[in-house]
Design an enzyme around this catalytic site. Structure first.
Site, PDB file in Angstrom:
ATOM      1  N   ASN A 121       2.239  12.696  -1.478  1.00 51.35           N
ATOM      2  CA  ASN A 121       2.522  13.843  -0.529  1.00 51.35           C
ATOM      3  C   ASN A 121       3.876  14.551  -0.768  1.00 51.35           C
ATOM      4  OD1 ASN A 121       4.068  11.663   0.373  1.00 51.35           O
ATOM      5  ND2 ASN A 121       3.870  12.090   2.377  1.00 51.35           N
ATOM      6  N   GLU A 159       9.024   1.960   1.906  1.00 50.21           N
ATOM      7  CA  GLU A 159       8.980   3.209   2.545  1.00 50.21           C
ATOM      8  C   GLU A 159       7.479   3.402   2.914  1.00 50.21           C
ATOM      9  OE1 GLU A 159      11.468   4.148   4.153  1.00 50.21           O
ATOM     10  OE2 GLU A 159      13.141   3.838   2.558  1.00 50.21           O
TER      11      GLU A 159
HETATM   12  P1  NAD Z   1      -0.851   4.539  -1.178  1.00 50.75           P
HETATM   13  O1  NAD Z   1      -0.369   3.222  -0.872  1.00 50.75           O
HETATM   14  O2  NAD Z   1      -2.350   4.646  -1.529  1.00 50.75           O
HETATM   15  O3  NAD Z   1      -0.251   4.716  -2.756  1.00 50.75           O
HETATM   16  C1  NAD Z   1       1.314   4.980  -3.342  1.00 50.75           C
HETATM   17  C2  NAD Z   1       1.362   4.533  -4.501  1.00 50.75           C
HETATM   18  O4  NAD Z   1       1.009   3.326  -4.749  1.00 50.75           O
HETATM   19  C3  NAD Z   1       0.559   5.424  -5.485  1.00 50.75           C
HETATM   20  O5  NAD Z   1       1.462   5.840  -6.617  1.00 50.75           O
HETATM   21  C4  NAD Z   1      -0.333   4.265  -5.804  1.00 50.75           C
HETATM   22  O6  NAD Z   1      -1.023   4.529  -7.397  1.00 50.75           O
HETATM   23  C5  NAD Z   1       0.068   3.155  -5.800  1.00 50.75           C
HETATM   24  N1  NAD Z   1      -0.747   1.905  -5.517  1.00 50.75           N
HETATM   25  C6  NAD Z   1      -1.942   1.713  -5.317  1.00 50.75           C
HETATM   26  N2  NAD Z   1      -2.340   0.397  -5.055  1.00 50.75           N
HETATM   27  C7  NAD Z   1      -1.359  -0.245  -5.507  1.00 50.75           C
HETATM   28  C8  NAD Z   1      -1.117  -1.644  -5.842  1.00 50.75           C
HETATM   29  N3  NAD Z   1      -1.990  -2.508  -5.537  1.00 50.75           N
HETATM   30  N4  NAD Z   1      -0.003  -2.021  -6.272  1.00 50.75           N
HETATM   31  C9  NAD Z   1       1.121  -1.086  -6.714  1.00 50.75           C
HETATM   32  N5  NAD Z   1       0.890   0.261  -6.562  1.00 50.75           N
HETATM   33  C10 NAD Z   1      -0.248   0.642  -5.888  1.00 50.75           C
HETATM   34  O7  NAD Z   1      -0.364   5.818  -0.443  1.00 50.75           O
HETATM   35  P2  NAD Z   1      -0.758   7.379  -0.593  1.00 50.75           P
HETATM   36  O8  NAD Z   1      -2.230   7.553   0.074  1.00 50.75           O
HETATM   37  O9  NAD Z   1      -0.158   7.723  -1.959  1.00 50.75           O
HETATM   38  O10 NAD Z   1       0.434   7.845   0.378  1.00 50.75           O
HETATM   39  C11 NAD Z   1       0.173   8.102   1.833  1.00 50.75           C
HETATM   40  C12 NAD Z   1       0.978   7.010   2.456  1.00 50.75           C
HETATM   41  O11 NAD Z   1       2.385   6.956   2.229  1.00 50.75           O
HETATM   42  C13 NAD Z   1       1.126   7.240   4.140  1.00 50.75           C
HETATM   43  O12 NAD Z   1       0.758   6.036   5.001  1.00 50.75           O
HETATM   44  C14 NAD Z   1       2.458   7.725   4.394  1.00 50.75           C
HETATM   45  O13 NAD Z   1       2.778   7.592   5.701  1.00 50.75           O
HETATM   46  C15 NAD Z   1       3.016   6.960   3.344  1.00 50.75           C
HETATM   47  N6  NAD Z   1       4.204   7.669   3.203  1.00 50.75           N
HETATM   48  C16 NAD Z   1       5.686   6.925   3.582  1.00 50.75           C
HETATM   49  C17 NAD Z   1       6.637   7.549   3.186  1.00 50.75           C
HETATM   50  C18 NAD Z   1       8.076   7.030   3.848  1.00 50.75           C
HETATM   51  O14 NAD Z   1       9.196   7.274   3.184  1.00 50.75           O
HETATM   52  N7  NAD Z   1       8.191   5.711   4.467  1.00 50.75           N
HETATM   53  C19 NAD Z   1       6.860   8.597   2.713  1.00 50.75           C
HETATM   54  C20 NAD Z   1       5.640   9.339   2.192  1.00 50.75           C
HETATM   55  C21 NAD Z   1       4.520   8.697   2.398  1.00 50.75           C
END
Ligand code: NAD
Length: 482
Positions: A157, A253
């Site tokens: 995002n 996060e």
């Molecule tokens: P996601 O958890 O699907 O993916 C995030 C990252 O993790 C990606 O780079 C992905 O390739 C990697 N990933 C996926 N599976 C993994 C694993 N098993 N081990 C290690 N890495 C892995 O999240 P998303 O769909 O990309 O993002 C949306 C989510 O992120 C929403 O829930 C949103 O609220 C959250 N978010 C939180 C913050 C914050 O600062 N708290 C900021 C932005 C987004």
């Protein structure tokens, strides 16, 4: 592994490689992202193997030996030079961000400006040594030493800002970092790390582009000391479990389900548009978007009507169109998930204050939608949709609304809106969230720690607390009576 050409003075925004030890590399197999506004294929990016990860970790460990000994002031100069270099290339990074993420140009500009402000802010932070005791017998000093190799795992995002928020505190504290962008939005992170090569020695800032295997390889790699992860709570738990095997440090996060509490004394015409904006910014795809709107029952109807009127003015479309406020959902997986909430509107007989449709176009577009007073246990209230659909709920007493706002396993942000700031402050202090605003939302500072309560996170980023999270705490005890 064939090697690509090193970058010329200006970056080329048509080819994308990952970067290991200062060298720009492609891989035998490749993949590509999709422009979510028109579903066209974007350029190829590498798919890292376990051997690529090993190579990056080996280079990182070697670079750490020297980078950790570079004086803080020199590291600060390098970070500020990186900041200047990004500022020079800002316009191209903005275009790249809209192309791969879908967000409107003005929001892409805001993301780049935030990357610049946050990296500059971090460059001006320090962690001074603390003298705990200095007596005739002994001196006790608390100091912070870098952890070693950090891996930054980034979601789709905010692909530029969230990579920068990991790079800046890592390098200023003497760590080295490997950035893994999301496979959905690899381009901004890869280009940012390419740019970093102009300012940091080889191996200090590296990137790896991969598929779904890469994240788990990183979190279980014994040569990595810390995982700085931003993403969903579900993945965050997998990251924590995997990192536990080698006791890697983790900062998580994660997701949010932010409540906004609207008190009866607000100026409806002023506040309702602000609430709609914070709910639908980036088409609802922000961890800190307002996701539950509690409006006092005495103003519920006029407030929801004013919000709906404003939300109807939000143009949905390609982020490059001048009047777009809501770009597309970033990827097909998320588009299908958000559509799931729309399919429940009729089935669950939810009232719709505005929107309610998924646009029929060649892109992942969805109209901003307000669900008017659904049941408290509806999925639209209890889950994070991460799209442009939000519930409004009516409240009566202060005690009751605080309890309802806290009745979630999330705790990222929350806000209270009232002309009476003392009363709002009193409510704000009772909310279980890492950041609570009064008469605002989503306003962050590089100087202030940011993190989540409950399943919204573990630890904090930003501020001096964020720098300390990149370090070991060391206590030095000097016996003066030797
Ligand atoms: P996601 O958890 O699907 O993916 C995030 C990252 O993790 C990606 O780079 C992905 O390739 C990697 N990933 C996926 N599976 C993994 C694993 N098993 N081990 C290690 N890495 C892995 O999240 P998303 O769909 O990309 O993002 C949306 C989510 O992120 C929403 O829930 C949103 O609220 C959250 N978010 C939180 C913050 C914050 O600062 N708290 C900021 C932005 C987004």
């Amino acid at each position: 592994m064939p090697s690509a050409n090193p970058p010329s003075s200006a970056l080329d925004f048509t080819t994308f490689t990952h970067c290991i030890n200062g060298t720009f590399l492609t891989t035998k197999t490749s993949r590509h992202g999709i422009n979510p506004s028109n579903l066209s294929a974007l350029p190829d990016v590498p798919v890292a193997s376990e051997q690529d990860l090993d190579a990056a970790v080996t280079a990182a460990r070697a670079a750490f030996k020297t980078w950790s000994k570079v004086p803080w002031e020199e590291r600060k100069k390098a970070l500020l030079a990186f900041n200047d270099a990004l500022e020079e290339e800002k316009d191209d990074f903005v275009k790249l961000l809209t192309t791969e993420q879908g967000k409107p140009t003005f929001q892409a500009v805001q993301e780049l400006e935030a990357s610049l402000a946050f990296s500059r802010g971090v460059a001006n932070l320090t962690i001074p040594e603390e003298i705990i005791e200095d007596s005739e017998e002994r001196k006790i000093v608390n100091r912070y030493t870098p952890l070693g190799v950090v891996a930054g795992i980034v979601p789709w995002n905010f692909p530029n800002l969230l990579a920068m928020i990991k790079i800046a505190p890592a390098v200023i504290t003497g760590n080295v970092i490997i950035i893994k962008p999301s496979p959905f939005t690899p381009y901004s992170g890869l280009k940012l790390v390419e740019l970093a090569q102009k300012c940091f020695p080889p191996g200090v800032v590296q990137s790896l582009s991969g598929d779904d295997n890469l994240g788990p390889w990183i979190t279980s790699h014994p040569g990595i000391d810390k995982i700085s992860f931003t993403g969903s709570s579900r993945t965050g738990k997998l990251v924590a479990a995997s990192a536990a095997k080698t006791l890697k440090r983790v900062t998580l996060e994660l997701g949010g389900n932010d409540a906004a509490i609207i008190c009866p004394d607000v100026d409806i015409e002023k506040v309702a548009p602000q609430i709609a904006t914070f709910a639908f910014l980036n088409s609802g795809q922000i961890c800190l978007c307002i996701k539950r709107i509690f409006v006092h029952k005495s103003i519920y109807r006029p407030f929801v009507d004013a919000m709906a009127r404003h939300a109807k003015t939000f143009q949905v479309g390609d982020g490059f169109a001048a009047d777009t406020f809501c770009g597309p959902i970033q990827n097909s997986m998320q588009y299908e998930r958000v559509k799931g909430f729309f399919s429940e509107i009729e089935k669950e007989k939810w009232n719709v204050a505005c929107g309610g449709q998924v646009e029929k176009t060649n892109g992942y577009f969805i109209t901003p939608t307000i669900i008017d007073n659904p049941p408290e246990d509806a999925r639209i209230v209890t889950e994070e949709p991460f799209g442009p659909i939000v519930p409004t709920l009516s409240w009566d007493t202060e005690e009751e609304v605080i309890e309802r706002a806290n009745a979630t396993n999330m705790g990222l942000g929350a806000s209270v809106w009232s002309k009476d700031t003392a009363k709002a402050d009193h409510i704000a202090r009772q909310l279980e969230a890492g950041t609570v605003w009064v008469n605002n939302h989503f306003d962050l500072s590089p100087m202030a720690p940011f993190g989540g309560f409950k399943e919204s996170g573990l630890g904090v980023e930003m501020g001096t607390c964020g720098l300390k999270a990149m370090c070991n705490s060391q206590t030095l005890m000097i016996n003066k009576k030797a």
